[in-house]
Design a protein around this motif. Structure first.
Motif, PDB file in Angstrom:
ATOM      1  N   ASP A 158      60.859  52.479  29.403  1.00 46.79           N
ATOM      2  CA  ASP A 158      62.231  52.974  29.547  1.00 46.79           C
ATOM      3  C   ASP A 158      63.127  52.225  28.561  1.00 46.79           C
ATOM      4  O   ASP A 158      63.388  51.033  28.714  1.00 46.79           O
ATOM      5  N   LEU A 159      63.593  52.928  27.558  1.00 42.28           N
ATOM      6  CA  LEU A 159      64.411  52.289  26.529  1.00 42.28           C
ATOM      7  C   LEU A 159      65.728  51.766  27.085  1.00 42.28           C
ATOM      8  O   LEU A 159      66.380  50.935  26.442  1.00 42.28           O
ATOM      9  N   ARG A 160      66.111  52.223  28.289  1.00 45.82           N
ATOM     10  CA  ARG A 160      67.335  51.711  28.903  1.00 45.82           C
ATOM     11  C   ARG A 160      67.139  50.315  29.476  1.00 45.82           C
ATOM     12  O   ARG A 160      68.109  49.602  29.718  1.00 45.82           O
ATOM     13  N   GLN A 161      65.879  49.913  29.729  1.00 48.61           N
ATOM     14  CA  GLN A 161      65.608  48.623  30.347  1.00 48.61           C
ATOM     15  C   GLN A 161      65.096  47.568  29.371  1.00 48.61           C
ATOM     16  O   GLN A 161      64.856  46.428  29.779  1.00 48.61           O
ATOM     17  N   VAL A 162      64.938  47.935  28.131  1.00 51.27           N
ATOM     18  CA  VAL A 162      64.505  46.966  27.125  1.00 51.27           C
ATOM     19  C   VAL A 162      65.629  46.789  26.120  1.00 51.27           C
ATOM     20  O   VAL A 162      66.599  47.559  26.092  1.00 51.27           O
ATOM     21  N   SER A 163      65.501  45.778  25.300  1.00 53.76           N
ATOM     22  CA  SER A 163      66.579  45.459  24.357  1.00 53.76           C
ATOM     23  C   SER A 163      66.700  46.466  23.230  1.00 53.76           C
ATOM     24  O   SER A 163      67.703  46.502  22.535  1.00 53.76           O
ATOM     25  N   GLY A 164      65.684  47.275  23.036  1.00 57.47           N
ATOM     26  CA  GLY A 164      65.728  48.270  21.984  1.00 57.47           C
ATOM     27  C   GLY A 164      64.338  48.667  21.544  1.00 57.47           C
ATOM     28  O   GLY A 164      63.328  48.212  22.089  1.00 57.47           O
ATOM     29  N   PRO A 165      64.256  49.537  20.527  1.00 52.60           N
ATOM     30  CA  PRO A 165      62.949  49.975  20.027  1.00 52.60           C
ATOM     31  C   PRO A 165      62.020  48.828  19.623  1.00 52.60           C
ATOM     32  O   PRO A 165      60.805  48.937  19.849  1.00 52.60           O
TER      33      PRO A 165
ATOM     34  N   GLU B 126      61.515  45.859  20.974  1.00 48.76           N
ATOM     35  CA  GLU B 126      60.822  45.341  22.159  1.00 48.76           C
ATOM     36  C   GLU B 126      59.856  46.374  22.705  1.00 48.76           C
ATOM     37  O   GLU B 126      58.739  46.026  23.140  1.00 48.76           O
ATOM     38  N   PHE B 127      60.256  47.646  22.695  1.00 48.32           N
ATOM     39  CA  PHE B 127      59.373  48.708  23.160  1.00 48.32           C
ATOM     40  C   PHE B 127      58.103  48.755  22.320  1.00 48.32           C
ATOM     41  O   PHE B 127      56.987  48.809  22.855  1.00 48.32           O
ATOM     42  N   LEU B 128      58.257  48.721  21.001  1.00 49.33           N
ATOM     43  CA  LEU B 128      57.098  48.782  20.112  1.00 49.33           C
ATOM     44  C   LEU B 128      56.227  47.532  20.254  1.00 49.33           C
ATOM     45  O   LEU B 128      54.993  47.621  20.247  1.00 49.33           O
ATOM     46  N   MET B 129      56.868  46.379  20.403  1.00 50.84           N
ATOM     47  CA  MET B 129      56.109  45.148  20.520  1.00 50.84           C
ATOM     48  C   MET B 129      55.297  45.135  21.826  1.00 50.84           C
ATOM     49  O   MET B 129      54.097  44.798  21.822  1.00 50.84           O
ATOM     50  N   THR B 130      55.922  45.517  22.943  1.00 50.85           N
ATOM     51  CA  THR B 130      55.238  45.507  24.220  1.00 50.85           C
ATOM     52  C   THR B 130      54.141  46.562  24.270  1.00 50.85           C
ATOM     53  O   THR B 130      53.020  46.290  24.733  1.00 50.85           O
TER      54      THR B 130
ATOM     55  N   GLY C  51      52.600  47.895  21.687  1.00 51.59           N
ATOM     56  CA  GLY C  51      51.552  47.479  20.764  1.00 51.59           C
ATOM     57  C   GLY C  51      50.671  46.387  21.349  1.00 51.59           C
ATOM     58  O   GLY C  51      49.453  46.380  21.153  1.00 51.59           O
ATOM     59  N   ALA C  52      51.285  45.461  22.092  1.00 48.51           N
ATOM     60  CA  ALA C  52      50.506  44.400  22.733  1.00 48.51           C
ATOM     61  C   ALA C  52      49.561  44.980  23.778  1.00 48.51           C
ATOM     62  O   ALA C  52      48.402  44.566  23.884  1.00 48.51           O
ATOM     63  N   ALA C  53      50.040  45.968  24.545  1.00 51.70           N
ATOM     64  CA  ALA C  53      49.186  46.599  25.555  1.00 51.70           C
ATOM     65  C   ALA C  53      48.003  47.312  24.905  1.00 51.70           C
ATOM     66  O   ALA C  53      46.856  47.188  25.359  1.00 51.70           O
ATOM     67  N   LEU C  54      48.260  48.041  23.818  1.00 52.61           N
ATOM     68  CA  LEU C  54      47.169  48.726  23.117  1.00 52.61           C
ATOM     69  C   LEU C  54      46.184  47.723  22.524  1.00 52.61           C
ATOM     70  O   LEU C  54      44.970  47.962  22.502  1.00 52.61           O
ATOM     71  N   SER C  55      46.698  46.607  22.041  1.00 53.52           N
ATOM     72  CA  SER C  55      45.810  45.573  21.492  1.00 53.52           C
ATOM     73  C   SER C  55      44.894  45.012  22.567  1.00 53.52           C
ATOM     74  O   SER C  55      43.719  44.723  22.308  1.00 53.52           O
ATOM     75  N   ILE C  56      45.426  44.862  23.777  1.00 57.82           N
ATOM     76  CA  ILE C  56      44.592  44.369  24.878  1.00 57.82           C
ATOM     77  C   ILE C  56      43.515  45.393  25.220  1.00 57.82           C
ATOM     78  O   ILE C  56      42.348  45.037  25.442  1.00 57.82           O
ATOM     79  N   PHE C  57      43.889  46.681  25.253  1.00 56.55           N
ATOM     80  CA  PHE C  57      42.888  47.723  25.489  1.00 56.55           C
ATOM     81  C   PHE C  57      41.767  47.628  24.454  1.00 56.55           C
ATOM     82  O   PHE C  57      40.580  47.688  24.804  1.00 56.55           O
ATOM     83  N   ALA C  58      42.138  47.503  23.183  1.00 58.96           N
ATOM     84  CA  ALA C  58      41.136  47.446  22.121  1.00 58.96           C
ATOM     85  C   ALA C  58      40.270  46.195  22.245  1.00 58.96           C
ATOM     86  O   ALA C  58      39.041  46.256  22.100  1.00 58.96           O
ATOM     87  N   ALA C  59      40.902  45.057  22.506  1.00 59.98           N
ATOM     88  CA  ALA C  59      40.156  43.798  22.598  1.00 59.98           C
ATOM     89  C   ALA C  59      39.197  43.798  23.780  1.00 59.98           C
ATOM     90  O   ALA C  59      38.040  43.359  23.663  1.00 59.98           O
ATOM     91  N   VAL C  60      39.651  44.297  24.931  1.00 59.73           N
ATOM     92  CA  VAL C  60      38.796  44.316  26.115  1.00 59.73           C
ATOM     93  C   VAL C  60      37.607  45.240  25.910  1.00 59.73           C
ATOM     94  O   VAL C  60      36.455  44.879  26.188  1.00 59.73           O
ATOM     95  N   SER C  61      37.861  46.460  25.410  1.00 59.27           N
ATOM     96  CA  SER C  61      36.763  47.407  25.224  1.00 59.27           C
ATOM     97  C   SER C  61      35.772  46.915  24.178  1.00 59.27           C
ATOM     98  O   SER C  61      34.548  47.010  24.371  1.00 59.27           O
ATOM     99  N   ALA C  62      36.280  46.358  23.076  1.00 56.68           N
ATOM    100  CA  ALA C  62      35.383  45.830  22.043  1.00 56.68           C
ATOM    101  C   ALA C  62      34.554  44.668  22.575  1.00 56.68           C
ATOM    102  O   ALA C  62      33.366  44.533  22.248  1.00 56.68           O
TER     103      ALA C  62
END
Length: 242
Positions: free
Chosen positions: A181-188, A190-194, A196-207
């Motif tokens: 929710d872009l209304r609850q984060v400081s802006g794009p 933070e949204f992209l960083m968070t 991206g971090a979640a996707l990185s965890i998905f990739a790292a765990v599966s690999a």
């Protein structure tokens, strides 16, 4: 001969225990999902139509289905079908990552002075079942190597889920996780960083799961079979020469 029979009996016993473990884990998952639904409704923390919008809920529904199939297969067959192995790798990647992200969200909620209640069903779905599944993945017999295509399959799901969730959230004004929710984060950023971090965890765990299984098993079963056939043929030739 007796030693070979004992080994076969031990392997059959382990496969039976593996099957029962999978069926029990699927049952526990189903009970926890049911409790989480009614707990959320009674505490008014979710609306009924939003329960299945959570990535954690969807991935655990898939977990219960795959573990049921794997449990029945283990009771019937000596080895898992490669598709069952791949499916287990996929759902384990989803549920393990969901647990890691959930722990992060609980920590972030504390930092933001936002209260998050964690009932026992959430603990089971986010922590205990993924931990059990990781141990099962590493040590139970009768499972082959996981294919590398598991990693892109694992990543495709959160990407599709995230796109649909963002679209749905823009229509109804509700998002299952605050960072979407872009209304609850400081802006794009933070949204992209968070995200991206979640996707990185998905990739790292599966690999990591794919690597661990491939390293644990070693040569693929069909390759191992060719090696065994070659060795047997060589021994037969040597006997004939002798």
């Amino acid at each position: 001969m007796e030693d070979a029979r004992a080994l076969r009996m031990d392997a059959a016993t382990l496969r039976t225990l593996t099957g029962l473990l999978h069926l029990a884990g699927a049952a526990v998952c189903a009970v926890a999902l049911t409790h989480r639904l009614f707990w959320g409704l009674s505490s008014q923390t979710i609306a009924g139509q939003n329960f299945f919008a959570y990535l954690t809920i969807q991935s655990n529904v898939a977990f219960a289905i795959v573990w049921t199939v794997a449990g029945v297969a283990a009771l019937r067959d000596r080895l898992d079908h490669p598709r069952i192995t791949a499916a287990q790798a996929v759902v384990l990647s989803w549920t393990a990552t969901a647990g890691i992200v959930f722990a992060f969200l609980v920590w972030q909620a504390g930092e933001r002075a936002i209260r998050i209640d964690v009932p026992w069903s959430d603990q089971v779905l986010h922590f205990w079942l993924p931990a059990l599944a990781v141990l099962d993945w590493l040590f139970t017999p009768g499972r082959g190597r996981a294919p590398r295509r598991v990693v892109p399959i694992v990543l495709a799901y959160p990407l599709l889920w995230g796109g649909f969730t963002m679209w749905r959230g823009s229509l109804i004004g509700w998002y299952p996780y605050y960072f979407l929710d872009l209304r609850q984060v400081s802006g794009p950023p933070e949204f992209l960083m968070t995200s991206g971090a979640a996707l990185s965890i998905f990739a790292a765990v599966s690999a990591s799961l794919v690597w661990a299984r491939r390293r644990h098993v070693g040569a693929p079963p069909e390759h191992a079979g060719r090696l065994s056939l070659g060795r047997a043929t060589g021994r037969l030739r040597r006997r004939r020469r002798g």
